[in-house]
Design an enzyme around this catalytic site. Structure first.
Site, PDB file in Angstrom:
ATOM      1  CB  CYS A  54      -3.407  41.931  54.716  1.00 49.40           C
ATOM      2  SG  CYS A  54      -4.722  42.371  54.448  1.00 49.40           S
ATOM      3  CG  ASP A 114     -17.880  48.691  56.773  1.00 46.70           C
ATOM      4  OD1 ASP A 114     -16.840  49.403  56.161  1.00 46.70           O
ATOM      5  OD2 ASP A 114     -17.754  49.425  58.159  1.00 46.70           O
ATOM      6  CG  ASN A 158     -12.752  54.639  49.291  1.00 41.88           C
ATOM      7  OD1 ASN A 158     -12.998  55.810  48.491  1.00 41.88           O
ATOM      8  ND2 ASN A 158     -12.998  54.273  50.583  1.00 41.88           N
ATOM      9  N   GLY A 209      -9.018  57.970  51.228  1.00 41.57           N
ATOM     10  CA  GLY A 209     -10.236  57.489  51.802  1.00 41.57           C
ATOM     11  C   GLY A 209      -9.508  56.115  52.796  1.00 41.57           C
ATOM     12  CB  THR A 221      -8.434  52.856  56.470  1.00 43.40           C
ATOM     13  OG1 THR A 221     -10.218  52.471  56.315  1.00 43.40           O
ATOM     14  CG2 THR A 221      -9.076  54.168  56.435  1.00 43.40           C
ATOM     15  CG  HIS A 227      -6.836  42.796  50.755  1.00 44.08           C
ATOM     16  ND1 HIS A 227      -6.885  41.488  51.232  1.00 44.08           N
ATOM     17  CD2 HIS A 227      -8.582  42.058  50.432  1.00 44.08           C
ATOM     18  CE1 HIS A 227      -7.749  40.823  50.938  1.00 44.08           C
ATOM     19  NE2 HIS A 227      -8.786  40.896  49.754  1.00 44.08           N
ATOM     20  CG  HIS A 235     -11.983  47.328  50.708  1.00 42.77           C
ATOM     21  ND1 HIS A 235     -11.024  47.321  51.115  1.00 42.77           N
ATOM     22  CD2 HIS A 235     -12.463  48.417  51.050  1.00 42.77           C
ATOM     23  CE1 HIS A 235     -10.841  48.654  51.870  1.00 42.77           C
ATOM     24  NE2 HIS A 235     -11.676  49.584  51.927  1.00 42.77           N
ATOM     25  CG  HIS A 267     -16.522  50.759  50.529  1.00 49.32           C
ATOM     26  ND1 HIS A 267     -16.953  50.861  52.025  1.00 49.32           N
ATOM     27  CD2 HIS A 267     -15.668  50.778  50.553  1.00 49.32           C
ATOM     28  CE1 HIS A 267     -15.384  50.762  52.410  1.00 49.32           C
ATOM     29  NE2 HIS A 267     -15.003  51.464  51.664  1.00 49.32           N
TER      30      HIS A 267
HETATM   31  P1  5GP Z   1     -11.883  52.093  52.918  1.00 48.07           P
HETATM   32  O1  5GP Z   1     -11.986  53.462  54.572  1.00 48.07           O
HETATM   33  O2  5GP Z   1     -10.950  51.451  53.326  1.00 48.07           O
HETATM   34  O3  5GP Z   1     -12.688  52.387  51.728  1.00 48.07           O
HETATM   35  O4  5GP Z   1     -12.799  50.552  54.365  1.00 48.07           O
HETATM   36  C1  5GP Z   1     -12.464  50.135  54.895  1.00 48.07           C
HETATM   37  C2  5GP Z   1     -13.482  49.869  56.026  1.00 48.07           C
HETATM   38  O5  5GP Z   1     -13.453  48.866  56.991  1.00 48.07           O
HETATM   39  C3  5GP Z   1     -14.159  50.640  56.541  1.00 48.07           C
HETATM   40  O6  5GP Z   1     -15.607  51.093  56.072  1.00 48.07           O
HETATM   41  C4  5GP Z   1     -14.075  49.837  58.118  1.00 48.07           C
HETATM   42  O7  5GP Z   1     -16.081  50.042  58.480  1.00 48.07           O
HETATM   43  C5  5GP Z   1     -14.691  48.727  57.860  1.00 48.07           C
HETATM   44  N1  5GP Z   1     -13.621  47.822  58.789  1.00 48.07           N
HETATM   45  C6  5GP Z   1     -12.429  47.827  59.241  1.00 48.07           C
HETATM   46  N2  5GP Z   1     -11.593  47.151  60.369  1.00 48.07           N
HETATM   47  C7  5GP Z   1     -13.005  46.313  59.637  1.00 48.07           C
HETATM   48  C8  5GP Z   1     -13.443  45.163  60.953  1.00 48.07           C
HETATM   49  O8  5GP Z   1     -12.885  44.378  61.265  1.00 48.07           O
HETATM   50  N3  5GP Z   1     -14.134  45.095  60.644  1.00 48.07           N
HETATM   51  C9  5GP Z   1     -15.398  44.840  59.383  1.00 48.07           C
HETATM   52  N4  5GP Z   1     -16.583  44.200  59.603  1.00 48.07           N
HETATM   53  N5  5GP Z   1     -15.210  45.898  59.146  1.00 48.07           N
HETATM   54  C10 5GP Z   1     -14.291  47.083  59.337  1.00 48.07           C
HETATM   55 ZN    ZN Z   2      -4.829  40.989  52.928  1.00 51.42          ZN
END
Ligand code: 5GP
Ligand code: ZN
Length: 110
Positions: free
Chosen positions: A3, A29, A84, A90, A92, A95, A97, A99
């Site tokens: 993860c 981010d 998300n 959305g 990705t 885990h 999180h 925003h």
């Molecule tokens: P999701 O798309 O799951 O809602 O948000 C995942 C977020 O994690 C995205 O905005 C993406 O830019 C961010 N992200 C992905 N990999 C990394 C990383 O290695 N470091 C940081 N700081 N952010 C990441």
């Molecule tokens: Zn995790």
């Protein structure tokens, strides 16, 4: 567990931390969608909003109790907090999180 955010918690992958305590971590981010774009995560692995239960919801409450001080430290008065859940929404990184987005006028949700 493989993860990404658990690896960030463990320090195996570097991040730009803006807040940390024993239960949660906030970091910038890597691909910011606004002038301020911070991710706030529980240190314990929760896959997403669909894995929040009565047993682990206290850490989610703690995240929300800490968001105002993170936003204030960033100089934000107006901001959006979102999560998300699931690929179609959305998500990705699997885990949980939240925003924090701010620093510009944010458009309508889609
Ligand atoms: P999701 O798309 O799951 O809602 O948000 C995942 C977020 O994690 C995205 O905005 C993406 O830019 C961010 N992200 C992905 N990999 C990394 C990383 O290695 N470091 C940081 N700081 N952010 C990441
Ligand atoms: Zn995790």
């Amino acid at each position: 567990m493989d993860c990404l955010f658990c690896k960030i918690v463990a320090g195996e992958i570097p991040s730009t931390k803006v807040y940390e305590d024993d239960r949660i971590l906030a970091f910038r981010d890597i691909n910011p969608q606004a002038p301020t774009h911070i991710l706030v995560i529980p240190k314990m692995h929760i896959g997403g909003a669909d894995e929040v239960t009565a047993d682990n919801a206290a850490v989610v409450a703690h995240i929300f109790a800490t968001v105002p001080q993170i936003a204030k430290a960033e100089g934000l008065t107006d901001y959006r907090v979102l999560t998300n859940n699931g690929a179609d929404a959305g998500q990705t990184v699997r885990h949980l999180h939240f925003h924090i987005l701010g620093g510009r006028v944010l458009g309508a949700m889609g």
